[in-house]
Design a protein around this motif. Structure first.
Motif, PDB file in Angstrom:
ATOM      1  N   SER A   1       0.836  -1.201   0.000  1.00 44.89           N
ATOM      2  CA  SER A   1       0.000   0.000   0.000  1.00 44.89           C
ATOM      3  C   SER A   1       0.867   1.246   0.000  1.00 44.89           C
ATOM      4  O   SER A   1       2.070   1.193   0.265  1.00 44.89           O
ATOM      5  N   ARG A   2       0.244   2.363  -0.290  1.00 43.50           N
ATOM      6  CA  ARG A   2       0.945   3.649  -0.265  1.00 43.50           C
ATOM      7  C   ARG A   2      -0.009   4.724   0.244  1.00 43.50           C
ATOM      8  O   ARG A   2      -1.231   4.617   0.077  1.00 43.50           O
ATOM      9  N   MET A   3       0.565   5.764   0.824  1.00 48.85           N
ATOM     10  CA  MET A   3      -0.228   6.787   1.471  1.00 48.85           C
ATOM     11  C   MET A   3       0.327   8.157   1.124  1.00 48.85           C
ATOM     12  O   MET A   3       1.541   8.357   1.057  1.00 48.85           O
ATOM     13  N   GLN A   4      -0.567   9.098   0.887  1.00 51.33           N
ATOM     14  CA  GLN A   4      -0.185  10.479   0.592  1.00 51.33           C
ATOM     15  C   GLN A   4      -0.896  11.391   1.589  1.00 51.33           C
ATOM     16  O   GLN A   4      -2.115  11.316   1.756  1.00 51.33           O
ATOM     17  N   LEU A   5      -0.130  12.252   2.253  1.00 53.95           N
ATOM     18  CA  LEU A   5      -0.672  13.108   3.307  1.00 53.95           C
ATOM     19  C   LEU A   5      -0.337  14.562   2.996  1.00 53.95           C
ATOM     20  O   LEU A   5       0.814  14.901   2.732  1.00 53.95           O
ATOM     21  N   LEU A   6      -1.358  15.424   3.018  1.00 51.48           N
ATOM     22  CA  LEU A   6      -1.185  16.861   2.854  1.00 51.48           C
ATOM     23  C   LEU A   6      -1.564  17.527   4.175  1.00 51.48           C
ATOM     24  O   LEU A   6      -2.701  17.406   4.628  1.00 51.48           O
ATOM     25  N   MET A   7      -0.595  18.244   4.785  1.00 54.05           N
ATOM     26  CA  MET A   7      -0.796  18.821   6.118  1.00 54.05           C
ATOM     27  C   MET A   7      -0.712  20.344   6.038  1.00 54.05           C
ATOM     28  O   MET A   7       0.373  20.902   5.815  1.00 54.05           O
ATOM     29  N   PRO A   8      -1.833  21.056   6.188  1.00 54.11           N
ATOM     30  CA  PRO A   8      -1.802  22.522   6.130  1.00 54.11           C
ATOM     31  C   PRO A   8      -1.054  23.105   7.329  1.00 54.11           C
ATOM     32  O   PRO A   8      -1.018  22.532   8.418  1.00 54.11           O
ATOM     33  N   ASP A   9      -0.453  24.279   7.105  1.00 54.79           N
ATOM     34  CA  ASP A   9       0.193  24.993   8.201  1.00 54.79           C
ATOM     35  C   ASP A   9      -0.837  25.527   9.195  1.00 54.79           C
ATOM     36  O   ASP A   9      -0.551  25.665  10.385  1.00 54.79           O
ATOM     37  N   ASP A  10      -2.037  25.829   8.713  1.00 57.29           N
ATOM     38  CA  ASP A  10      -3.112  26.316   9.570  1.00 57.29           C
ATOM     39  C   ASP A  10      -3.584  25.180  10.470  1.00 57.29           C
ATOM     40  O   ASP A  10      -4.113  24.176   9.976  1.00 57.29           O
ATOM     41  N   PRO A  11      -3.435  25.301  11.792  1.00 58.41           N
ATOM     42  CA  PRO A  11      -3.831  24.207  12.682  1.00 58.41           C
ATOM     43  C   PRO A  11      -5.333  23.934  12.670  1.00 58.41           C
ATOM     44  O   PRO A  11      -5.763  22.845  13.074  1.00 58.41           O
ATOM     45  N   GLU A  12      -6.125  24.884  12.202  1.00 56.07           N
ATOM     46  CA  GLU A  12      -7.581  24.681  12.149  1.00 56.07           C
ATOM     47  C   GLU A  12      -8.013  23.957  10.876  1.00 56.07           C
ATOM     48  O   GLU A  12      -9.140  23.475  10.795  1.00 56.07           O
ATOM     49  N   ALA A  13      -7.126  23.904   9.885  1.00 50.62           N
ATOM     50  CA  ALA A  13      -7.480  23.251   8.615  1.00 50.62           C
ATOM     51  C   ALA A  13      -7.356  21.734   8.743  1.00 50.62           C
ATOM     52  O   ALA A  13      -6.614  21.214   9.578  1.00 50.62           O
ATOM     53  N   VAL A  14      -8.096  21.027   7.914  1.00 52.89           N
ATOM     54  CA  VAL A  14      -8.144  19.563   7.968  1.00 52.89           C
ATOM     55  C   VAL A  14      -7.060  18.977   7.075  1.00 52.89           C
ATOM     56  O   VAL A  14      -6.895  19.394   5.920  1.00 52.89           O
ATOM     57  N   ALA A  15      -6.308  18.024   7.607  1.00 47.28           N
ATOM     58  CA  ALA A  15      -5.322  17.309   6.798  1.00 47.28           C
ATOM     59  C   ALA A  15      -6.025  16.390   5.808  1.00 47.28           C
ATOM     60  O   ALA A  15      -7.151  15.938   6.036  1.00 47.28           O
ATOM     61  N   SER A  16      -5.358  16.112   4.694  1.00 51.37           N
ATOM     62  CA  SER A  16      -5.915  15.250   3.657  1.00 51.37           C
ATOM     63  C   SER A  16      -5.044  14.012   3.521  1.00 51.37           C
ATOM     64  O   SER A  16      -3.825  14.114   3.394  1.00 51.37           O
ATOM     65  N   LEU A  17      -5.666  12.851   3.566  1.00 50.99           N
ATOM     66  CA  LEU A  17      -4.936  11.593   3.443  1.00 50.99           C
ATOM     67  C   LEU A  17      -5.560  10.741   2.355  1.00 50.99           C
ATOM     68  O   LEU A  17      -6.781  10.559   2.321  1.00 50.99           O
ATOM     69  N   LYS A  18      -4.714  10.243   1.455  1.00 49.30           N
ATOM     70  CA  LYS A  18      -5.154   9.291   0.439  1.00 49.30           C
ATOM     71  C   LYS A  18      -4.413   7.978   0.661  1.00 49.30           C
ATOM     72  O   LYS A  18      -3.205   7.974   0.868  1.00 49.30           O
ATOM     73  N   PHE A  19      -5.165   6.892   0.600  1.00 48.61           N
ATOM     74  CA  PHE A  19      -4.585   5.569   0.842  1.00 48.61           C
ATOM     75  C   PHE A  19      -4.994   4.663  -0.305  1.00 48.61           C
ATOM     76  O   PHE A  19      -6.168   4.572  -0.661  1.00 48.61           O
ATOM     77  N   ALA A  20      -4.021   3.996  -0.917  1.00 49.03           N
ATOM     78  CA  ALA A  20      -4.288   3.052  -2.000  1.00 49.03           C
ATOM     79  C   ALA A  20      -3.534   1.761  -1.716  1.00 49.03           C
ATOM     80  O   ALA A  20      -2.434   1.791  -1.158  1.00 49.03           O
ATOM     81  N   PHE A  21      -4.132   0.650  -2.078  1.00 54.80           N
ATOM     82  CA  PHE A  21      -3.468  -0.631  -1.818  1.00 54.80           C
ATOM     83  C   PHE A  21      -3.672  -1.572  -2.991  1.00 54.80           C
ATOM     84  O   PHE A  21      -4.584  -1.416  -3.802  1.00 54.80           O
ATOM     85  N   SER A  22      -2.779  -2.554  -3.072  1.00 54.91           N
ATOM     86  CA  SER A  22      -2.853  -3.597  -4.081  1.00 54.91           C
ATOM     87  C   SER A  22      -2.479  -4.916  -3.423  1.00 54.91           C
ATOM     88  O   SER A  22      -1.513  -4.981  -2.667  1.00 54.91           O
ATOM     89  N   LEU A  23      -3.236  -5.949  -3.722  1.00 52.24           N
ATOM     90  CA  LEU A  23      -2.949  -7.283  -3.188  1.00 52.24           C
ATOM     91  C   LEU A  23      -2.182  -8.143  -4.188  1.00 52.24           C
ATOM     92  O   LEU A  23      -1.944  -9.328  -3.921  1.00 52.24           O
ATOM     93  N   GLU A  24      -1.787  -7.555  -5.301  1.00 55.00           N
ATOM     94  CA  GLU A  24      -1.085  -8.320  -6.347  1.00 55.00           C
ATOM     95  C   GLU A  24       0.207  -8.922  -5.805  1.00 55.00           C
ATOM     96  O   GLU A  24       1.042  -8.235  -5.221  1.00 55.00           O
ATOM     97  N   GLY A  25       0.350 -10.223  -5.999  1.00 55.07           N
ATOM     98  CA  GLY A  25       1.565 -10.922  -5.588  1.00 55.07           C
ATOM     99  C   GLY A  25       1.629 -11.274  -4.123  1.00 55.07           C
ATOM    100  O   GLY A  25       2.601 -11.886  -3.680  1.00 55.07           O
TER     101      GLY A  25
END
Length: 544
Positions: free
Chosen positions: A306-330
């Motif tokens: 699997s792999r994960m991408q995280l976007l973290m705003p400098d503004d502490p009130e803003a919501v972080a964004s996380l994308k998660f993708a996975f593959s079971l191949e192999g």
């Protein structure tokens, strides 16, 4: 011509020039392209081969063609440095009458087109003439007569000229095929401060949503992905800065990406899920990227499968964004289950952090995924658990199949329940065939007469098929408390039994009421009444 032919055919072809001393068998150049053979015959007839003059030339062409045909080519090409008359062209094409080979002519028109497309071929054969002229003007180096040493000398000299264009900036340059690539470079660490370069992109219309989002991720968070603004999106690109660079460009495609990442080496990291201050789960991975933009920071992390991408705003009130993708191949089921557990953690939402040995890099709150995502994940987990149990029982280990038919899914569920010691109803067993041994008795006649009987049929080998593999589960018993012989097969069996020929007679046995036969592994038989357990397989009706 050999040089030109090499340019015409791709790398998959084999091009061979034949030395004609001692006879060339009608072959000057031979091209083998897969199963196709092409033979070239070169004739230096600048004034053609008319019938009235040079009569022997047509004879020579005909003889060369005949010799070439012994090799069985699919195509024969005559190359002549002249423009053929209709009569000459008709003569050449008539050579293949009745033969499977295709005849092609490369005359002056064709050769001119080929040399225009590959002008360097002609130049390579005339460089000595140019060299003689260049010596008069002291320009030997301009023709690169010393080979790569002259190339280096000229490029170095040209680089020196480029370096003199501006006090703060220069460009490094490289040739890639017919494209010259310029890489802007500051001559000192403060070049961007004392002589800033500003690139302004102007468009007629707002960016498409996916393009605007790519720009936001790249410029706002420094994510390490290439952004492409195709032609038509950018009306013009204006560069303000050094005079040698400044200007306006139109009809351009713009691409950009990070020049470098702050992360020099891959770093071990943990994806940690939290309930308050308590760690509820932690999964190891590798930190692949750290970036910074005008809005916040970006993190990219890889975990097993699997792999994960995280976007973290400098503004502490803003919501972080996380994308998660996975593959079971192999992956084998046990490893795939671990990947799926991470996915289910992410889908459930909640607080998380990314931690390294240096401390917490960042984190945030993940919103829960829709209910449909949870259901799909549950179904996949159930299959992986079934497959893992059956593989362990059979000692046959293989990766999770890419595709699975509905029947294979049901069969895998049945196999898992049998391995766990349960009795199950098989939706695939609406009837079974039995073979009589010729022994007669009232019980046998009652069964063949259609009277329902309890059926108990041991089977010494039972297997399921999944993804082309046969998984042997071991001896089973096929049974049902009430089963009857189908009338047609029963009547025939009674007749053969009465005639003394019952041995080997086959009959079909069905459970009453449209039910299906039941299965249990022989090792799981307890002696008490065995009640089938439900399959509990989402999307499939329970068999009875």
């Amino acid at each position: 011509m050999e040089a030109v032919v090499h340019r015409v055919y791709d790398a998959a072809a084999r091009v061979e020039a034949v030395n004609g001393r001692g006879g060339d068998d009608g072959i000057d150049i031979k091209v083998t392209h897969g199963s196709r053979l092409v033979i070239f015959q070169l004739k230096y007839y600048p004034d053609g081969f008319p019938t009235t003059a040079h009569r022997g030339r047509r004879k020579s062409i005909k003889e060369s063609f005949a010799r070439a045909m012994r090799s069985g080519p699919q195509e024969w090409v005559l190359v002549v440095p002249c423009v053929l008359t209709p009569s000459e062209r008709a003569f050449v094409h008539s050579l293949a009458d009745g033969l499977p080979a295709e005849v092609v002519v490369w005359d002056q028109t064709k050769l001119d087109a080929l040399l225009a497309a590959h002008a360097d071929v002609e130049a390579s054969f005339t460089r000595d003439q140019l060299f003689d002229a260049a010596k008069v003007y002291g320009q030997e180096r301009a023709l690169l007569m010393d080979g790569i040493a002259d190339v280096s000398a000229r490029v170095t000299a040209l680089g020196g000229q480029v370096d003199g264009l501006d006090a703060h900036w220069t460009t490094d340059f490289a040739r890639q095929n017919d494209t010259v690539v310029h890489t802007l470079r500051g001559k000192h660490p403060r070049a961007h401060e004392v002589a800033p370069i500003v690139i302004t992109l102007t468009g007629n219309d707002p960016l498409a949503p996916e393009q605007a989002e790519a720009v936001r991720r790249s410029l706002g968070y420094g994510l390490d992905e290439e952004v492409v603004l195709p032609r038509g999106v950018v009306e013009k690109m204006t560069i303000t800065g050094p005079q040698f660079l400044a200007g306006e460009q139109r009809d351009v495609e713009v691409r950009w990406g990070p020049a470098e990442t702050a992360l020099r080496i891959e770093v071990n990291a943990d994806l940690v899920f939290l309930d308050g201050d308590q760690v509820t789960a932690s999964y190891p991975g590798t930190l692949k990227h750290l970036g910074r933009g005008s809005t916040g920071r970006s993190v990219r992390m890889e975990l097993a499968g699997s792999r994960m991408q995280l976007l973290m705003p400098d503004d502490p009130e803003a919501v972080a964004s996380l994308k998660f993708a996975f593959s079971l191949e192999g992956l084998e089921p046990a490893a795939a289950l671990r990947v799926l557990r991470v996915h289910r953690r992410v889908a459930a939402g909640g607080a998380f952090e990314i931690r390294t040995s240096e401390g917490v890099l960042g984190g945030g709150e993940i919103p829960p995924s829709p209910e449909a995502v949870h259901r799909e994940s549950e179904h996949l987990q159930l299959f992986l658990e079934d497959l893992e149990v059956v593989q362990r029982h059979c000692e046959q280990y293989f990766p999770v199949p890419d595709e699975l038919t509905p029947d294979e899914r049901v069969a895998m569920r049945i196999a898992r329940l049998l391995v766990d010691g349960h009795c199950v109803v098989s939706p695939f067993m609406s009837r079974v065939g039995i073979t009589l041994n010729g022994q007669d008795s009232p019980a046998v006649r009652a069964l063949l007469g259609g009277e329902p009987q309890a059926a108990w049929l041991p089977c010494e080998a039972f297997a399921v098929q999944v993804s082309g593999r046969r998984l042997e589960l071991g001896p089973v018993v096929v049974f049902h408390p009430e089963a009857a012989v189908e009338p047609d097969s029963g009547d025939r069996a009674l007749a053969t039994l009465a005639a003394g020929h019952g041995d080997g007679t086959k009959v079909s046995l069905r459970p009453v009421g449209g039910e299906r036969f039941r299965l249990v592994l022989q090792r799981s038989i307890t002696g008490s009444e065995m009640t089938p357990v439900p399959l509990r397989l989402p999307g499939f009706p329970e068999p009875r």
